[in-house]
Design a protein around this motif. Sequence first.
Motif, PDB file in Angstrom:
ATOM      1  N   PRO A 255      -9.638 -37.085 -22.425  1.00 21.88           N
ATOM      2  CA  PRO A 255      -9.093 -36.645 -21.364  1.00 21.88           C
ATOM      3  C   PRO A 255      -9.799 -36.094 -20.146  1.00 21.88           C
ATOM      4  CG  PRO A 255      -8.936 -35.282 -23.138  1.00 21.88           C
ATOM      5  CD  PRO A 255      -9.692 -36.272 -23.506  1.00 21.88           C
ATOM      6  N   GLU A 256     -11.160 -36.360 -20.234  1.00 19.34           N
ATOM      7  CA  GLU A 256     -12.285 -35.780 -19.342  1.00 19.34           C
ATOM      8  C   GLU A 256     -11.816 -36.226 -18.080  1.00 19.34           C
ATOM      9  OE1 GLU A 256     -12.909 -37.139 -22.129  1.00 19.34           O
ATOM     10  OE2 GLU A 256     -14.582 -36.239 -23.093  1.00 19.34           O
TER      11      GLU A 256
ATOM     12  N   PRO B 287      -8.403 -21.755 -31.378  1.00 19.16           N
ATOM     13  CA  PRO B 287      -7.299 -22.474 -31.664  1.00 19.16           C
ATOM     14  C   PRO B 287      -7.549 -23.958 -31.800  1.00 19.16           C
ATOM     15  CG  PRO B 287      -6.685 -21.961 -29.306  1.00 19.16           C
ATOM     16  CD  PRO B 287      -8.161 -21.364 -29.422  1.00 19.16           C
ATOM     17  N   VAL B 288      -8.597 -24.574 -31.043  1.00 20.35           N
ATOM     18  CA  VAL B 288      -8.642 -26.069 -31.060  1.00 20.35           C
ATOM     19  C   VAL B 288      -9.969 -26.451 -31.412  1.00 20.35           C
ATOM     20  CG1 VAL B 288      -6.919 -26.454 -29.074  1.00 20.35           C
ATOM     21  CG2 VAL B 288      -9.320 -26.085 -28.467  1.00 20.35           C
TER      22      VAL B 288
ATOM     23  N   GLY C  14     -10.964 -30.059 -30.337  1.00 18.88           N
ATOM     24  CA  GLY C  14     -10.315 -30.088 -28.913  1.00 18.88           C
ATOM     25  C   GLY C  14     -11.450 -30.544 -27.771  1.00 18.88           C
ATOM     26  N   GLY C  15     -12.528 -30.751 -28.282  1.00 15.98           N
ATOM     27  CA  GLY C  15     -13.825 -31.186 -27.469  1.00 15.98           C
ATOM     28  C   GLY C  15     -14.781 -29.903 -26.848  1.00 15.98           C
ATOM     29  N   ALA C  16     -15.227 -30.270 -25.853  1.00 15.71           N
ATOM     30  CA  ALA C  16     -16.352 -29.227 -25.353  1.00 15.71           C
ATOM     31  C   ALA C  16     -15.627 -27.979 -24.864  1.00 15.71           C
ATOM     32  CB  ALA C  16     -17.035 -29.649 -24.232  1.00 15.71           C
ATOM     33  N   ASP C  17     -16.023 -26.987 -25.034  1.00 13.93           N
ATOM     34  CA  ASP C  17     -15.356 -25.632 -24.474  1.00 13.93           C
ATOM     35  C   ASP C  17     -15.507 -25.566 -22.908  1.00 13.93           C
ATOM     36  OD1 ASP C  17     -14.440 -23.178 -23.782  1.00 13.93           O
ATOM     37  OD2 ASP C  17     -15.740 -22.380 -25.723  1.00 13.93           O
ATOM     38  N   ILE C  18     -14.404 -25.733 -22.329  1.00  9.96           N
ATOM     39  CA  ILE C  18     -14.146 -26.078 -21.048  1.00  9.96           C
ATOM     40  C   ILE C  18     -14.583 -24.755 -20.393  1.00  9.96           C
ATOM     41  CG2 ILE C  18     -12.604 -26.693 -19.030  1.00  9.96           C
ATOM     42  CD1 ILE C  18     -10.925 -27.873 -21.279  1.00  9.96           C
TER      43      ILE C  18
ATOM     44  N   GLY D  97     -15.059 -34.353 -26.227  1.00  5.37           N
ATOM     45  CA  GLY D  97     -16.233 -34.355 -27.084  1.00  5.37           C
ATOM     46  C   GLY D  97     -15.902 -34.555 -28.506  1.00  5.37           C
TER      47      GLY D  97
ATOM     48  N   PHE E 275      -6.457 -26.735 -15.303  1.00  2.00           N
ATOM     49  CA  PHE E 275      -6.445 -26.988 -16.692  1.00  2.00           C
ATOM     50  C   PHE E 275      -5.607 -25.275 -16.909  1.00  2.00           C
ATOM     51  CE2 PHE E 275      -7.634 -26.019 -20.995  1.00  2.00           C
ATOM     52  CZ  PHE E 275      -7.281 -27.075 -21.746  1.00  2.00           C
ATOM     53  N   PHE E 276      -6.444 -24.396 -16.545  1.00  3.53           N
ATOM     54  CA  PHE E 276      -6.344 -23.103 -16.922  1.00  3.53           C
ATOM     55  C   PHE E 276      -4.988 -22.587 -16.153  1.00  3.53           C
ATOM     56  CE2 PHE E 276     -10.765 -23.473 -18.235  1.00  3.53           C
ATOM     57  CZ  PHE E 276     -10.621 -23.449 -19.692  1.00  3.53           C
TER      58      PHE E 276
ATOM     59  N   ARG F 211      -1.684 -23.521 -17.943  1.00  4.67           N
ATOM     60  CA  ARG F 211      -1.470 -22.381 -18.891  1.00  4.67           C
ATOM     61  C   ARG F 211      -1.221 -21.052 -18.800  1.00  4.67           C
ATOM     62  NH1 ARG F 211      -3.783 -26.913 -20.049  1.00  4.67           N
ATOM     63  NH2 ARG F 211      -3.575 -27.969 -21.995  1.00  4.67           N
TER      64      ARG F 211
ATOM     65  N   ARG G  37       1.855 -16.607 -19.270  1.00  3.94           N
ATOM     66  CA  ARG G  37       1.439 -15.389 -19.667  1.00  3.94           C
ATOM     67  C   ARG G  37       1.940 -14.385 -18.472  1.00  3.94           C
ATOM     68  NH1 ARG G  37      -3.227 -17.319 -22.102  1.00  3.94           N
ATOM     69  NH2 ARG G  37      -4.103 -17.964 -20.298  1.00  3.94           N
TER      70      ARG G  37
ATOM     71  N   PHE H  22      -5.869 -33.132 -33.409  1.00  5.19           N
ATOM     72  CA  PHE H  22      -6.283 -33.885 -31.988  1.00  5.19           C
ATOM     73  C   PHE H  22      -8.013 -33.922 -32.360  1.00  5.19           C
ATOM     74  CE2 PHE H  22      -2.721 -31.506 -30.262  1.00  5.19           C
ATOM     75  CZ  PHE H  22      -1.959 -32.770 -29.532  1.00  5.19           C
TER      76      PHE H  22
ATOM     77  N   LEU I 106     -10.308 -33.545 -16.125  1.00  6.21           N
ATOM     78  CA  LEU I 106     -11.071 -32.358 -15.833  1.00  6.21           C
ATOM     79  C   LEU I 106     -12.206 -32.657 -14.667  1.00  6.21           C
ATOM     80  CD1 LEU I 106     -11.588 -31.362 -19.514  1.00  6.21           C
ATOM     81  CD2 LEU I 106     -10.032 -29.963 -17.706  1.00  6.21           C
TER      82      LEU I 106
HETATM   83  C1  LIG Z   1     -20.553 -32.877 -21.652  1.00 10.82           C
HETATM   84  C2  LIG Z   1     -19.350 -33.164 -21.483  1.00 10.82           C
HETATM   85  C3  LIG Z   1     -18.897 -33.345 -22.891  1.00 10.82           C
HETATM   86  C4  LIG Z   1     -17.715 -33.148 -23.387  1.00 10.82           C
HETATM   87  C5  LIG Z   1     -16.604 -33.100 -22.421  1.00 10.82           C
HETATM   88  C6  LIG Z   1     -15.295 -32.511 -22.887  1.00 10.82           C
HETATM   89  O1  LIG Z   1     -15.178 -32.635 -24.143  1.00 10.82           O
HETATM   90  S1  LIG Z   1     -14.386 -31.824 -21.825  1.00 10.82           S
HETATM   91  C7  LIG Z   1     -12.994 -31.406 -23.206  1.00 10.82           C
HETATM   92  C8  LIG Z   1     -12.177 -32.334 -23.289  1.00 10.82           C
HETATM   93  N1  LIG Z   1     -10.961 -31.892 -24.047  1.00 10.82           N
HETATM   94  C9  LIG Z   1      -9.936 -31.691 -23.532  1.00 10.82           C
HETATM   95  O2  LIG Z   1      -9.565 -31.794 -22.433  1.00 10.82           O
HETATM   96  C10 LIG Z   1      -8.658 -31.047 -24.467  1.00 10.82           C
HETATM   97  C11 LIG Z   1      -8.191 -29.923 -23.560  1.00 10.82           C
HETATM   98  N2  LIG Z   1      -7.184 -29.301 -24.398  1.00 10.82           N
HETATM   99  C12 LIG Z   1      -5.826 -29.837 -24.744  1.00 10.82           C
HETATM  100  O3  LIG Z   1      -5.494 -30.858 -24.141  1.00 10.82           O
HETATM  101  C13 LIG Z   1      -4.621 -28.910 -25.284  1.00 10.82           C
HETATM  102  O4  LIG Z   1      -5.244 -27.878 -25.402  1.00 10.82           O
HETATM  103  C14 LIG Z   1      -4.502 -29.571 -27.036  1.00 10.82           C
HETATM  104  C15 LIG Z   1      -5.997 -29.733 -27.442  1.00 10.82           C
HETATM  105  C16 LIG Z   1      -4.163 -30.953 -26.736  1.00 10.82           C
HETATM  106  C17 LIG Z   1      -3.793 -28.504 -27.482  1.00 10.82           C
HETATM  107  O5  LIG Z   1      -2.603 -28.471 -26.917  1.00 10.82           O
HETATM  108  P1  LIG Z   1      -1.583 -27.091 -27.325  1.00 10.82           P
HETATM  109  O6  LIG Z   1      -0.440 -27.253 -26.407  1.00 10.82           O
HETATM  110  O7  LIG Z   1      -1.432 -27.118 -28.763  1.00 10.82           O
HETATM  111  O8  LIG Z   1      -2.562 -25.879 -26.808  1.00 10.82           O
HETATM  112  P2  LIG Z   1      -2.894 -25.390 -25.570  1.00 10.82           P
HETATM  113  O9  LIG Z   1      -3.258 -26.477 -24.584  1.00 10.82           O
HETATM  114  O10 LIG Z   1      -2.180 -24.251 -25.078  1.00 10.82           O
HETATM  115  O11 LIG Z   1      -4.420 -24.779 -25.829  1.00 10.82           O
HETATM  116  C18 LIG Z   1      -4.417 -23.582 -26.696  1.00 10.82           C
HETATM  117  C19 LIG Z   1      -5.583 -22.776 -26.234  1.00 10.82           C
HETATM  118  O12 LIG Z   1      -6.837 -23.349 -26.174  1.00 10.82           O
HETATM  119  C20 LIG Z   1      -7.343 -23.393 -24.841  1.00 10.82           C
HETATM  120  N3  LIG Z   1      -8.092 -24.864 -24.955  1.00 10.82           N
HETATM  121  C21 LIG Z   1      -7.715 -25.804 -25.225  1.00 10.82           C
HETATM  122  N4  LIG Z   1      -8.668 -26.841 -25.342  1.00 10.82           N
HETATM  123  C22 LIG Z   1      -9.931 -26.008 -25.023  1.00 10.82           C
HETATM  124  C23 LIG Z   1     -11.219 -26.636 -24.627  1.00 10.82           C
HETATM  125  N5  LIG Z   1     -11.597 -27.883 -24.970  1.00 10.82           N
HETATM  126  N6  LIG Z   1     -12.108 -25.677 -24.179  1.00 10.82           N
HETATM  127  C24 LIG Z   1     -11.640 -24.405 -24.103  1.00 10.82           C
HETATM  128  N7  LIG Z   1     -10.442 -23.762 -24.317  1.00 10.82           N
HETATM  129  C25 LIG Z   1      -9.487 -24.645 -24.717  1.00 10.82           C
HETATM  130  C26 LIG Z   1      -6.088 -23.355 -23.964  1.00 10.82           C
HETATM  131  O13 LIG Z   1      -6.703 -22.835 -22.747  1.00 10.82           O
HETATM  132  C27 LIG Z   1      -5.366 -22.538 -24.654  1.00 10.82           C
HETATM  133  O14 LIG Z   1      -5.803 -21.214 -24.385  1.00 10.82           O
HETATM  134  P3  LIG Z   1      -4.910 -19.783 -24.149  1.00 10.82           P
HETATM  135  O15 LIG Z   1      -5.711 -18.823 -23.740  1.00 10.82           O
HETATM  136  O16 LIG Z   1      -4.009 -19.822 -25.176  1.00 10.82           O
HETATM  137  O17 LIG Z   1      -4.143 -20.331 -22.918  1.00 10.82           O
END
Ligand SMILES: CC/C=C\CC(=O)SCCNC(=O)CCNC(=O)[C@H](O)C(C)(C)COP(=O)(O)OP(=O)(O)OC[C@H]1O[C@@H](n2cnc3c(N)ncnc32)[C@H](O)[C@@H]1OP(=O)(O)O
Length: 717
Positions: free
Chosen positions: A123-124, A20-21, A59-63, A101, A279-280, A283, A287, A97, A127
């Motif tokens: 937002p790193e 989704p992101v 939404g950045g790297a896959d956490i 990353g 983070f997880f 959320r 469920r 967003f 994390l």
């Molecule tokens: C070497 C290092 C390089 C890079 C570092 C990074 O990029 S670290 C990642 C940085 N990004 C973040 O921290 C963003 C994290 N996500 C959010 O803050 C929110 O998800 C967002 C984008 C603002 C959207 O919010 P919304 O309320 O619309 O959705 P929700 O948070 O419920 O997310 C929906 C499902 O997506 C999963 N998810 C979100 N972001 C990530 C991610 N970056 N990696 C993996 N999965 C992600 C989230 O867990 C939800 O999953 P679900 O199974 O539905 O609970």
Amino acid sequence: MAQYRVVSGSVALITIQNPPVNALRAAVREGLFNTIKRASSDPQVRSVVLSGHNGTFCGGADIKEFGNVSLPGPHLVEIFQLMEDLVKPVVAAIEGFALGGGLELALACHYRIGHSKAKVGFPEVNLGLFPGAGGSQRLPRLVGVPAALDIIITGRHVAAGEALKLGLLDRVIDQNTVDAAVTFSKIQKCTSPPISGKPLDNHRLGNRPCPPLENMDAFFEEAMKRVHSRARGAVAPITCVQAVRGAATLPFHKGMELEKMLLGTLFNSAQAQASQYCFFAERAGARWSMPSGARWDTCKAKPISTAAVIGLGTMGRGITVALARAGLSVVAVETQEHQLAEAQRAVSRMLKGGGRVSYSPDLQAAAEVDLVVEAVFEDMAIKEKIFKQLSEVCKPGTLLTTNTSTLDIDRLASCTRDPQLVVGMHFFAPAHIMRLLEVVYGPRSSPEAVATAMQLGKRMGKVSVAVGNCTGFVGNRMLKPYLEQANFLLEEGATPELVDAALEEFGFPMGVFKMSDLSGLDVGWRVRKEEGLTGPGVTAGQPMRIRHGRRYSPLGDLMCEEGRYGQKTGSGWYLYDKPGGRVARSDPWLRNFLEQYRARHGLVARRISQQEVLERCLYALINEGFRVLEDGIAASPQNIDAIYVFGYSWPKHRGGPMFYASQVGLARVLEGLNHYHQAHPDVPHLEPCSLLRRLVASGSPPINKWSEVVKGHRSQL
Ligand SMILES: CC/C=C\CC(=O)SCCNC(=O)CCNC(=O)[C@H](O)C(C)(C)COP(=O)(O)OP(=O)(O)OC[C@H]1O[C@@H](n2cnc3c(N)ncnc32)[C@H](O)[C@@H]1OP(=O)(O)O
């Protein structure tokens, strides 16, 4: 994963597709790498637009990938460098967003166009990381060191308007961002010279120096001091400062080397793992499931547009604000007129004139609402009376909820016509700010009622967790043994200062005694009276330090009898300069009081270490957490941890109590509890519970496998 199309004759449109992101998982990185190369060599292409599928840039790297020792596929740093070095202009079209990353990707583009509703940020830090794929080096070069440091340290989302002012975005528009970016990349075609012919060097952030900063040393020293005092032991914010300092003082390639080295120290650290787990866990509550088998994905919430709040003390006022901010029309009811007038002023102040709130001294005003939140005094008799009245007054189908923090939901439900419509909605003070909402279901609460309360929590922006009904539910039930240990430690020779220092060093914003002073010692006193643990009729003829055959500390009761309720009376476990004062000072009276108390009870003070404070307070709390799991009151350790992080300010970089236990090692927690229980056999909360024993006997599985042992355990009950 990264779609490639040539549009408008000469523009390569690369679209990241990973709902989704649009997180940058291995396949996406692979796709980006290949499509950038393709755009580079495609003779038809003169410029590139990078966008995200379905209204979200990235939404950045896959956490979820972070647990891997080495991430598969091309590395982000490599991809971003490839993109920045492209000789054709690259424009990021940012909708939704661009985070982490995702923003680093946008910074590697030569131009950034954002939709007016877009949000960008790093937002790193939440994390346990920092922007370690070039972001810590490119952002300061674009917006200057102070703005970059603020964005990186706070992890906040920056709205498009602010990003434009900072120079982070080149343009902000209200229309279709991709179309605008495509036009932008070609716009100079009608005039001259064409954008595609411009030298791009000034738009390659890696080529730019950081804007100069006066008094740089002093700036970074001050920043480091501020971060140290706020980080509560978290390492990531400190690393953010070090990395940005590198950007300000080093050439780009050296800064990148520093960034890589710093990221290496954090990437697989215990703190990063704990923060990512949070983070997880945050959320996971969505469920929810109930022991009946009812679940989040099979139950529909009732639509709610009007609500009543009954009782306008501090909690009732905060709840009114939270509901009004979520867009509900709220009737606020308070029978005491002076309290009603005061509440009206306070709520209007908090809502700054916004929100739809009306006020009434009469319960009848709740007749037509969809949902009621009762927030009166913590007194069962009063609450029972109100629930009976509400059941008669409210239209059929109104959901009746209570903000009680400990009392039996089912007893309240039994005062009503429709017990299936009763659930707990336990807010945390201040209710309009604290993120946690415990949604408490009784044995007769309907799945629809639970779904409705959970949905409302989401609308209020809360982290909502569905929990079962028992005294104190999850949070306060686990808090009880923690508070109890703190009091026992005072009896044995500790001081409030020693106990609080140990807990604050662990990462709590406030130690247990400062926290009690803030929330009011009388609150717990009233609960203990309600539970029959103290009060004139109870204590007469009983040994002071034993209740129901167990060790009991009457210290809190004695303090209340002295009128020391905490901050509100100007004295509690600490001394304050005036009633309502905030700055805690050591109180010689208390030292004296404790000495006399110990002498009276034949207790000899001993030296107590910070380690003992931590182990006794935290292990007792964790042990109760295992009991909560064992009893099925919480569905998972993740739910317990979310409750503690978002309701009780458990430090995020420690991951919540159950995750902390898994990091310390279950065998060590068990051993600690055994040791303390042997020393204090009259304290049942220190006796390791059977689930903990079973988990250790099963080889201490990782936390995401505990449910299998819990299930096996429950089936034998
Ligand atoms: C070497 C290092 C390089 C890079 C570092 C990074 O990029 S670290 C990642 C940085 N990004 C973040 O921290 C963003 C994290 N996500 C959010 O803050 C929110 O998800 C967002 C984008 C603002 C959207 O919010 P919304 O309320 O619309 O959705 P929700 O948070 O419920 O997310 C929906 C499902 O997506 C999963 N998810 C979100 N972001 C990530 C991610 N970056 N990696 C993996 N999965 C992600 C989230 O867990 C939800 O999953 P679900 O199974 O539905 O609970």
